[in-house]
Design a protein around this motif. Structure first.
Motif, mmCIF file in Angstrom:
data_model
loop_
_atom_site.group_PDB
_atom_site.id
_atom_site.type_symbol
_atom_site.label_atom_id
_atom_site.label_comp_id
_atom_site.label_asym_id
_atom_site.label_seq_id
_atom_site.Cartn_x
_atom_site.Cartn_y
_atom_site.Cartn_z
ATOM 1 N N GLU A 25 0.842 -1.189 0.000
ATOM 2 C CA GLU A 25 0.000 0.000 0.000
ATOM 3 C C GLU A 25 0.881 1.243 0.000
ATOM 4 N N THR A 26 0.472 2.241 -0.764
ATOM 5 C CA THR A 26 1.193 3.502 -0.824
ATOM 6 C C THR A 26 0.369 4.565 -0.107
ATOM 7 N N PHE A 27 1.046 5.376 0.697
ATOM 8 C CA PHE A 27 0.385 6.419 1.464
ATOM 9 C C PHE A 27 1.079 7.755 1.223
ATOM 10 N N LEU A 28 0.313 8.822 1.252
ATOM 11 C CA LEU A 28 0.830 10.172 1.132
ATOM 12 C C LEU A 28 0.774 10.822 2.511
ATOM 13 N N CYS A 29 1.939 11.264 2.970
ATOM 14 C CA CYS A 29 2.038 11.895 4.290
ATOM 15 C C CYS A 29 2.140 13.406 4.111
#
Length: 98
Positions: A25-29
């Motif tokens: 999973e890719t997340f944007l912080c």
């Protein structure tokens, strides 16, 4: 946590084949960039910048799926990933799931 999230450019590389992660999973912080979490039921790998950290599943009555190492806890709740190194917390939003 600043050292953990200094550079959050997503790496093209994945985790070693023997770790056999079921999902990625890719997340944007906010104000930081992207991170990738590869995980299975027992452990997770956080890939950010030029580093990878391994976390182990923590059984807990608290909300979310939790993985921890000595310094940081990853908490997955729906589309939100929380990176917690008390007293700091960063909430990231899912951008992609494989």
């Amino acid at each position: 946590m600043p050292s953990l999230l200094l550079s959050l450019a997503l790496l093209a590389q994945g985790s070693p084949w023997w770790e056999h992660y079921d999902s990625s999973e890719t997340f944007l912080c906010p104000n930081q960039g992207r991170v990738r979490v590869e995980r299975n039921d027992a452990q997770a790998s956080l890939i950010s910048g030029g580093s990878r950290s391994t976390y182990f599943r923590e059984r807990s009555e608290l909300a979310g799926i939790r993985y921890t190492n000595r310094r940081t806890t990853l908490i997955l709740r729906g589309d939100i990933l929380t990176l917690e190194q008390l007293p700091s917390r960063i909430d990231c939003t899912r951008t992609e799931q494989v």
